[in-house]
Design a protein around this motif. Structure first.
Motif, PDB file in Angstrom:
ATOM      1  N   ASP A  93     -30.305  -8.066  -9.490  1.00 59.85           N
ATOM      2  CA  ASP A  93     -29.072  -8.214 -10.249  1.00 59.85           C
ATOM      3  C   ASP A  93     -28.043  -7.357  -9.530  1.00 59.85           C
ATOM      4  OD1 ASP A  93     -26.964  -8.044 -11.957  1.00 59.85           O
ATOM      5  OD2 ASP A  93     -28.129  -7.433 -13.718  1.00 59.85           O
ATOM      6  N   VAL A  94     -27.352  -7.956  -8.536  1.00 59.14           N
ATOM      7  CA  VAL A  94     -26.499  -7.143  -7.667  1.00 59.14           C
ATOM      8  C   VAL A  94     -25.234  -6.694  -8.381  1.00 59.14           C
ATOM      9  CG1 VAL A  94     -27.410  -8.101  -5.521  1.00 59.14           C
ATOM     10  CG2 VAL A  94     -25.401  -9.149  -6.566  1.00 59.14           C
ATOM     11  N   ALA A  95     -24.806  -7.443  -9.387  1.00 58.64           N
ATOM     12  CA  ALA A  95     -23.613  -7.043 -10.133  1.00 58.64           C
ATOM     13  C   ALA A  95     -23.857  -5.714 -10.848  1.00 58.64           C
ATOM     14  CB  ALA A  95     -23.243  -8.133 -11.142  1.00 58.64           C
ATOM     15  N   ALA A 287     -28.477 -14.126  -4.808  1.00 56.59           N
ATOM     16  CA  ALA A 287     -27.782 -13.141  -5.642  1.00 56.59           C
ATOM     17  C   ALA A 287     -26.491 -12.656  -4.982  1.00 56.59           C
ATOM     18  CB  ALA A 287     -28.707 -11.960  -5.929  1.00 56.59           C
ATOM     19  N   CYS A 288     -26.499 -12.614  -3.641  1.00 57.28           N
ATOM     20  CA  CYS A 288     -25.333 -12.091  -2.923  1.00 57.28           C
ATOM     21  C   CYS A 288     -24.373 -13.205  -2.499  1.00 57.28           C
ATOM     22  CB  CYS A 288     -25.766 -11.328  -1.674  1.00 57.28           C
ATOM     23  SG  CYS A 288     -26.610  -9.788  -2.035  1.00 57.28           S
ATOM     24  N   GLY A 289     -24.754 -14.449  -2.733  1.00 58.46           N
ATOM     25  CA  GLY A 289     -23.895 -15.559  -2.336  1.00 58.46           C
ATOM     26  C   GLY A 289     -23.832 -15.779  -0.843  1.00 58.46           C
ATOM     27  N   VAL A 290     -24.939 -15.519  -0.131  1.00 58.88           N
ATOM     28  CA  VAL A 290     -24.983 -15.845   1.306  1.00 58.88           C
ATOM     29  C   VAL A 290     -26.107 -16.856   1.536  1.00 58.88           C
ATOM     30  CG1 VAL A 290     -24.067 -13.597   1.996  1.00 58.88           C
ATOM     31  CG2 VAL A 290     -26.541 -13.920   1.856  1.00 58.88           C
ATOM     32  N   ASN A 311     -23.561  -1.746  -0.031  1.00 59.86           N
ATOM     33  CA  ASN A 311     -24.683  -0.895  -0.446  1.00 59.86           C
ATOM     34  C   ASN A 311     -26.026  -1.644  -0.412  1.00 59.86           C
ATOM     35  OD1 ASN A 311     -24.157  -2.555  -2.604  1.00 59.86           O
ATOM     36  ND2 ASN A 311     -24.739  -1.021  -4.143  1.00 59.86           N
ATOM     37  N   ILE A 312     -26.038  -2.833   0.221  1.00 61.79           N
ATOM     38  CA  ILE A 312     -27.310  -3.567   0.325  1.00 61.79           C
ATOM     39  C   ILE A 312     -27.615  -3.851   1.794  1.00 61.79           C
ATOM     40  CG2 ILE A 312     -28.588  -5.625  -0.341  1.00 61.79           C
ATOM     41  CD1 ILE A 312     -26.938  -5.839  -2.814  1.00 61.79           C
TER      42      ILE A 312
END
Lengths: 444, 444
Positions: A93-95, A287-290, A311-312
């Protein structure tokens, strides 16, 4: 955005760096952070770090699993800012900066994904149970079981054709794993088991390497490939280059070259062909949209983070990192280790902000692969080695790399013993009860 | 009936001696027949001989399975008259001299049943999954998994009561296995894992031995028992003698003394209490028309054969053999080995006829058991030892007994290392994926 100055402010909370995966990359990151003002948590679903380059030795009975697996807790026990969590990661959950676990969750300030790779059957997942690959301890003990059970069933098989199939070993993939497995199998058949059986001659075993590319060890320089192939052939191993596997079924494999197709009856197929990134790569990408590449590798920036997510980080076999020429870096321990050190350096400078750091550059210190008893190929800079000297080099480098002192000594002794006696003391068959399919009346 | 003279007649067919079980007894029989004019076949469902006295070391992470398991084929490889069959025995047809296998059959002239023992839950077979015993490599790795997983789950458990239960280890049975396991567990908790965890103190682990008899190591002289119990208590282990287990359930055990009953919350129960003969004992008894005792042991004559069946022997833990005073011999490797040698001598004299031989007499050379780090008890003749010297004795005898040279050296090194560093390098958790039952949000 925090700057280096505010980070060292003792009033600020200590940033939490969560590392997924206790492999070469993850462990290096954690260890290099031992003096940084961060909290580190290594999350792994196993309690051990696995020295994968020697996994083929477990698969062929030369070493025990514990010889090449070191508890992660033991490695970082003295690092006060590091803890270890035995848990299965299920998502991101990157948000909210949350790592989702099978049985809970974990908040992070910085995430380092170093979950590695698994094998790929190129869309033929149904081949999995028939042709095990070699990535985990469970894979290795399963291969060991199949190899030694093949000789056991052949010993009891009265039909010569069936016996021949039982003594035929097909290795798919002529990369380092395939070549190492084939070399070890040849040793087993020609030396280790020579006197063990009464009804078969273990030296009758037929070992094939099947490789779609024009050469074995295709990533090495052509000259070295040729010498390696000569050495492999001299060990009685059949090398089928320019050859593809088109079918794997119980009892046979179907192989195809550009102009012909043929069937090889076999009961033991081992997979050393394709790799793909851990499924966590695709989950993080979503999750990151890539977008990942076809093999599930995460694209990363020059600073090894995911675009738009400073930060990832993603390092090691789960990521695609391009070199100066735009070519992706190979899936080697050395790459993961250097990336881990790089990420730790970024984080030490500025835990949540890495734009000021020079992009990552891989320093190629050379690559090497063993072929069999006292033979290897190595490329160091522009120098190429093949044979006994390359093997000594390989031995030295791998022993030095192994994490724990004890294992190093034990492995050296075990190898010394194996080398002098052709013995493999770890060839016990564990796991699933032997199922011997074709009954035979072992007459009096 | 054949006499010795006719046996050596080259025109006579060579008698076939089939040995069921490659343990201490079976292997000794086979090896001692190497110069006899017989054909020997060892049938075992595993491809290895297991050095059971050190199995507790595998269960506690001190050794790898392969350190104490040697391929049977490797042991008898140079014995031309001996072959090995990896097969599961399912029954006996004594009228036709046939051994029934899961996948065939085997004709014999002489049968030696040396199939050993398994654990007994005294009619509470439902306790099996909750309290694993220690007889096979699979048992040992399962115990190892449970022990190390207990610390892992405790590390993540926020509730102090639940954590306490996770760090409580109950060992049922105060015989050598129970005492050895408890000693090793105490070492693990107090030394090996001391620095490994961040949220628990491994030294908080509570270890209990539960024994129904008045003393630990009940078969030893009373003086030695008392000193052993002192030593065990000094290691922080709770000793509950005169105490019975009345219930084992997930999360707790119920214990009872003569006047009270109490519950101990625990997640890890290990079984070292009862043994019973392999189920093959009962099958052979039925086929031969004799009765086993309650624990399934076969009654044998002074010549170690089944009454009325001169060509069927039963040795080791599967048989009840009485000493001069009418007491059954203990279930020790030494008994099985001496019985194997005796049977081989009978067969060398006269393969199918043993009435002329003196009855078997067990020569007691002493017994010993380790308690923990550098402490053991030993009884040799009328001499008794307790402490460090007994441990050195124990170490020496066990190393000398181990079949293969390499293992001996490796084990010695591993022990030397463990002894100096309190390390246990084989504590990797294999098998079944860790299932951590109670979810916990490992907060940031």
């Amino acid at each position: 955005m925090t700057s280096p100055e505010t980070i060292t402010d003792p009033a600020k909370p200590v940033p939490h760096v969560v590392i997924v995966g206790g492999g070469f990359g993850g462990l290096e990151t954690a260890k290099r952070l031992h003096q940084s003002r961060v909290r580190v948590t290594i999350v792994d679903r196993h309690n051990y770090h696995l020295f994968q380059p020697l996994l083929y030795q477990v698969a062929t009975g030369g070493l025990s699993p514990a010889n090449i697996a070191t508890p992660i807790r033991a490695i970082v026990r003295k690092q006060a800012n590091c803890e270890v969590l035995l848990a299965e990661v299920t998502g991101f959950d990157v948000a909210e900066n949350r790592l989702l676990l099978a049985d809970g969750e974990l908040r992070y300030d910085v995430l380092v994904l170093a979950a590695g790779a698994t094998h790929s059957y190129f869309g033929h997942d149904e081949w999995g149970p028939l042709a095990p690959g070699l990535k985990t301890v469970a894979d290795a003990t399963e291969i060991r079981r199949r190899v030694y059970m093949a000789f056991e069933t052949a010993e009891r098989e009265p039909d010569p054709e069936a016996r021949k199939a039982m003594l035929t070993f097909v290795i798919v993939g002529g990369g380092p794993t395939g070549v190492e497995l084939a070399g070890a199998l040849s040793e087993i058949a020609n030396h280790t088991l020579k006197q063990d059986f009464r009804h078969i001659n273990s030296q009758d075993a037929r070992i094939l390497i099947v490789e779609a590319a024009p050469h074995l060890l295709n990533h090495y320089p052509e000259e070295l490939c040729k010498r390696a192939a000569e050495k492999v052939r001299s060990m009685g191993i059949e090398v089928h280059t320019h050859t593809k596997v088109t079918e794997i079924a119980p009892g046979f494999v179907r192989l195809a070259t550009s102009d012909t197709e043929f069937v090889v009856p076999t009961e033991t197929v081992l997979w050393g062909a394709g790799v793909q990134a851990s499924p966590l790569g695709k989950k993080l990408a979503a999750a990151c949209g890539v977008e990942t590449d076809r093999a599930g590798h995460l694209p990363v920036t020059g600073q090894l983070n995911i675009v738009g997510h400073e930060n990832i980080y993603a390092i090691g076999d789960i990521a695609t990192c391009l070199d100066k020429t735009g070519k992706p870096l190979p899936g080697l321990a050395a790459v993961a280790i250097q990336q881990g050190a790089y990420v730790a350096r970024c984080l030490s400078n500025s835990p949540q902000h890495n734009r000021s750091v020079k992009p990552f550059r891989y320093k190629d210190r050379g690559t090497m692969a063993t072929i069999g008893r006292a033979a290897a190929v190595a490329q160091i800079g522009k120098r190429q080695f093949c044979g006994f000297f390359a093997w000594l080099l390989w031995l030295f480098v791998h022993l030095m790399l192994i994490v724990q002192f004890q294992n190093r000594v034990l492995i050296l002794l075990q190898w010394g013993w194996n080398y002098t006696t052709f013995n493999r003391s770890n060839r016990i068959i564990l796991g699933q009860q032997p199922t011997i399919e074709k009954p035979r009346s072992a007459s009096s």
